[in-house]
Design a protein around this motif. Structure first.
Motif, PDB file in Angstrom:
ATOM      1  N   ASN A  31      56.297  36.262 -46.742  1.00 19.44           N
ATOM      2  CA  ASN A  31      55.693  36.481 -45.432  1.00 19.44           C
ATOM      3  C   ASN A  31      56.272  37.674 -44.695  1.00 19.44           C
ATOM      4  O   ASN A  31      55.667  38.170 -43.758  1.00 19.44           O
ATOM      5  CB  ASN A  31      55.841  35.217 -44.573  1.00 19.44           C
ATOM      6  N   SER A  32      57.444  38.117 -45.106  1.00 14.87           N
ATOM      7  CA  SER A  32      58.073  39.267 -44.471  1.00 14.87           C
ATOM      8  C   SER A  32      58.612  40.182 -45.562  1.00 14.87           C
ATOM      9  O   SER A  32      59.344  39.735 -46.449  1.00 14.87           O
ATOM     10  CB  SER A  32      59.220  38.817 -43.566  1.00 14.87           C
ATOM     11  N   VAL A  33      58.244  41.452 -45.482  1.00 11.38           N
ATOM     12  CA  VAL A  33      58.731  42.447 -46.431  1.00 11.38           C
ATOM     13  C   VAL A  33      59.159  43.681 -45.654  1.00 11.38           C
ATOM     14  O   VAL A  33      58.635  43.939 -44.570  1.00 11.38           O
ATOM     15  CB  VAL A  33      57.648  42.828 -47.473  1.00 11.38           C
ATOM     16  N   ALA A  34      60.097  44.409 -46.209  1.00  8.37           N
ATOM     17  CA  ALA A  34      60.636  45.552 -45.465  1.00  8.37           C
ATOM     18  C   ALA A  34      61.279  46.569 -46.398  1.00  8.37           C
ATOM     19  O   ALA A  34      61.598  46.268 -47.548  1.00  8.37           O
ATOM     20  CB  ALA A  34      61.671  45.068 -44.450  1.00  8.37           C
ATOM     21  N   TRP A  35      61.447  47.754 -45.860  1.00  7.03           N
ATOM     22  CA  TRP A  35      62.230  48.813 -46.491  1.00  7.03           C
ATOM     23  C   TRP A  35      63.396  49.150 -45.577  1.00  7.03           C
ATOM     24  O   TRP A  35      63.208  49.291 -44.354  1.00  7.03           O
ATOM     25  CB  TRP A  35      61.392  50.059 -46.722  1.00  7.03           C
ATOM     26  N   PHE A  36      64.564  49.285 -46.185  1.00  3.55           N
ATOM     27  CA  PHE A  36      65.765  49.709 -45.490  1.00  3.55           C
ATOM     28  C   PHE A  36      66.332  50.927 -46.203  1.00  3.55           C
ATOM     29  O   PHE A  36      65.949  51.224 -47.337  1.00  3.55           O
ATOM     30  CB  PHE A  36      66.812  48.583 -45.482  1.00  3.55           C
ATOM     31  N   ARG A  37      67.241  51.612 -45.549  1.00  6.51           N
ATOM     32  CA  ARG A  37      67.913  52.722 -46.211  1.00  6.51           C
ATOM     33  C   ARG A  37      69.362  52.786 -45.735  1.00  6.51           C
ATOM     34  O   ARG A  37      69.696  52.312 -44.644  1.00  6.51           O
ATOM     35  CB  ARG A  37      67.205  54.044 -45.932  1.00  6.51           C
ATOM     36  N   GLY A  46      66.912  49.683 -40.800  1.00  9.57           N
ATOM     37  CA  GLY A  46      65.538  49.332 -41.108  1.00  9.57           C
ATOM     38  C   GLY A  46      64.627  50.536 -40.986  1.00  9.57           C
ATOM     39  O   GLY A  46      64.741  51.300 -40.027  1.00  9.57           O
ATOM     40  N   VAL A  47      63.740  50.702 -41.946  1.00 10.65           N
ATOM     41  CA  VAL A  47      62.798  51.810 -41.949  1.00 10.65           C
ATOM     42  C   VAL A  47      61.414  51.327 -41.537  1.00 10.65           C
ATOM     43  O   VAL A  47      60.781  51.885 -40.661  1.00 10.65           O
ATOM     44  CB  VAL A  47      62.731  52.459 -43.344  1.00 10.65           C
ATOM     45  N   SER A  48      60.959  50.263 -42.188  1.00 12.79           N
ATOM     46  CA  SER A  48      59.631  49.731 -41.896  1.00 12.79           C
ATOM     47  C   SER A  48      59.548  48.292 -42.384  1.00 12.79           C
ATOM     48  O   SER A  48      60.249  47.909 -43.321  1.00 12.79           O
ATOM     49  CB  SER A  48      58.553  50.573 -42.584  1.00 12.79           C
ATOM     50  N   CYS A  49      58.691  47.515 -41.750  1.00 14.54           N
ATOM     51  CA  CYS A  49      58.542  46.115 -42.148  1.00 14.54           C
ATOM     52  C   CYS A  49      57.120  45.650 -41.869  1.00 14.54           C
ATOM     53  O   CYS A  49      56.401  46.234 -41.047  1.00 14.54           O
ATOM     54  CB  CYS A  49      59.545  45.221 -41.441  1.00 14.54           C
ATOM     55  N   PRO A  57      52.266  46.918 -39.166  1.00 11.74           N
ATOM     56  CA  PRO A  57      53.645  47.215 -39.554  1.00 11.74           C
ATOM     57  C   PRO A  57      54.479  47.711 -38.366  1.00 11.74           C
ATOM     58  O   PRO A  57      53.938  48.149 -37.353  1.00 11.74           O
ATOM     59  CB  PRO A  57      53.492  48.336 -40.586  1.00 11.74           C
ATOM     60  N   THR A  58      55.774  47.633 -38.569  1.00 11.32           N
ATOM     61  CA  THR A  58      56.732  48.173 -37.615  1.00 11.32           C
ATOM     62  C   THR A  58      57.485  49.311 -38.286  1.00 11.32           C
ATOM     63  O   THR A  58      57.834  49.213 -39.470  1.00 11.32           O
ATOM     64  CB  THR A  58      57.729  47.083 -37.173  1.00 11.32           C
ATOM     65  N   TYR A  59      57.716  50.366 -37.542  1.00 15.52           N
ATOM     66  CA  TYR A  59      58.427  51.515 -38.079  1.00 15.52           C
ATOM     67  C   TYR A  59      59.588  51.898 -37.171  1.00 15.52           C
ATOM     68  O   TYR A  59      59.500  51.781 -35.942  1.00 15.52           O
ATOM     69  CB  TYR A  59      57.501  52.727 -38.204  1.00 15.52           C
ATOM     70  N   ALA A  60      60.653  52.374 -37.774  1.00 13.52           N
ATOM     71  CA  ALA A  60      61.729  52.971 -37.008  1.00 13.52           C
ATOM     72  C   ALA A  60      61.211  54.253 -36.361  1.00 13.52           C
ATOM     73  O   ALA A  60      60.353  54.932 -36.926  1.00 13.52           O
ATOM     74  CB  ALA A  60      62.916  53.282 -37.920  1.00 13.52           C
ATOM     75  N   ASP A  61      61.725  54.563 -35.191  1.00 14.83           N
ATOM     76  CA  ASP A  61      61.260  55.760 -34.474  1.00 14.83           C
ATOM     77  C   ASP A  61      61.419  57.019 -35.319  1.00 14.83           C
ATOM     78  O   ASP A  61      60.600  57.929 -35.240  1.00 14.83           O
ATOM     79  CB  ASP A  61      62.024  55.910 -33.160  1.00 14.83           C
ATOM     80  N   SER A  62      62.459  57.048 -36.118  1.00 18.21           N
ATOM     81  CA  SER A  62      62.764  58.245 -36.897  1.00 18.21           C
ATOM     82  C   SER A  62      61.739  58.537 -37.994  1.00 18.21           C
ATOM     83  O   SER A  62      61.702  59.647 -38.511  1.00 18.21           O
ATOM     84  CB  SER A  62      64.151  58.114 -37.538  1.00 18.21           C
ATOM     85  N   VAL A  63      60.907  57.554 -38.348  1.00 15.47           N
ATOM     86  CA  VAL A  63      59.951  57.762 -39.438  1.00 15.47           C
ATOM     87  C   VAL A  63      58.500  57.588 -39.004  1.00 15.47           C
ATOM     88  O   VAL A  63      57.588  57.778 -39.814  1.00 15.47           O
ATOM     89  CB  VAL A  63      60.249  56.829 -40.634  1.00 15.47           C
ATOM     90  N   CYS A 107      62.584  42.157 -37.304  1.00 10.60           N
ATOM     91  CA  CYS A 107      61.882  42.655 -38.481  1.00 10.60           C
ATOM     92  C   CYS A 107      62.628  43.808 -39.159  1.00 10.60           C
ATOM     93  O   CYS A 107      62.625  43.897 -40.382  1.00 10.60           O
ATOM     94  CB  CYS A 107      60.480  43.094 -38.095  1.00 10.60           C
ATOM     95  N   LEU A 108      63.271  44.650 -38.376  1.00  7.86           N
ATOM     96  CA  LEU A 108      64.006  45.783 -38.938  1.00  7.86           C
ATOM     97  C   LEU A 108      65.508  45.513 -39.031  1.00  7.86           C
ATOM     98  O   LEU A 108      66.291  46.429 -39.248  1.00  7.86           O
ATOM     99  CB  LEU A 108      63.758  47.039 -38.106  1.00  7.86           C
ATOM    100  N   ASP A 109      65.893  44.288 -38.877  1.00  3.83           N
ATOM    101  CA  ASP A 109      67.297  43.889 -39.018  1.00  3.83           C
ATOM    102  C   ASP A 109      67.489  43.329 -40.426  1.00  3.83           C
ATOM    103  O   ASP A 109      66.688  42.493 -40.858  1.00  3.83           O
ATOM    104  CB  ASP A 109      67.631  42.832 -37.966  1.00  3.83           C
ATOM    105  N   PRO A 110      68.504  43.753 -41.154  1.00  7.13           N
ATOM    106  CA  PRO A 110      68.663  43.270 -42.534  1.00  7.13           C
ATOM    107  C   PRO A 110      69.064  41.798 -42.646  1.00  7.13           C
ATOM    108  O   PRO A 110      68.838  41.192 -43.698  1.00  7.13           O
ATOM    109  CB  PRO A 110      69.758  44.176 -43.112  1.00  7.13           C
ATOM    110  N   SER A 111      69.621  41.209 -41.629  1.00  7.94           N
ATOM    111  CA  SER A 111      70.202  39.876 -41.764  1.00  7.94           C
ATOM    112  C   SER A 111      69.216  38.769 -42.142  1.00  7.94           C
ATOM    113  O   SER A 111      69.605  37.845 -42.851  1.00  7.94           O
ATOM    114  CB  SER A 111      70.976  39.494 -40.495  1.00  7.94           C
TER     115      SER A 111
END
Length: 126
Positions: A31-37, A46-49, A57-63, A107-111
């Protein structure tokens, strides 16, 4: 449950790459997927989720405006299309998934994410 990330490489500034994350089992169950770097010497960010039943989707401001997250449940694969790459995008990129629906503000938190791919290195040269 296994996630296998791929697609990283060396690209010049302004170039594009598409990362893939192949999931074992049924991708639609996540139900939740994401990319981190994670860049050298920096924390994982967090990059996007994407979350099921959310507006989008949600995106980090930087991307924002440069990266696009998508998923193909038929192929059990998550993607990250990265355009207009910059040297500051250089990092190891990780895909992550969780069966539960992560809260929007997390969503953009790895925990909250339980399942992680092994990472794929993206290097953007100036």
């Amino acid at each position: 449950v296994q996630l296998q990330a791929s697609g990283g490489g060396l690209v010049q500034t302004g170039g594009s790459l598409r990362l893939s994350c192949a999931a074992s089992g049924f991708a639609s169950d996540y139900n939740s997927v994401a990319w981190f770097r994670q860049a050298p010497g920096k924390e994982r960010e967090g990059v996007s989720c994407m979350r099921s039943y959310s507006k989008g989707p949600t995106y980090a401001d930087s991307v924002k405006g440069r990266f696009t997250i998508s998923r193909d449940n038929a192929k059990n694969t998550l993607y990250l299309q990265m355009n207009s790459l910059k040297p500051e995008d250089t990092a190891v990129y990780y895909c992550a998934a969780q069966f539960a629906r992560v809260l929007s503000y997390m969503c953009l938190d790895p925990s909250p994410y339980v399942y992680w791919g092994q990472g794929t290195l993206v290097t953007v040269s100036s």
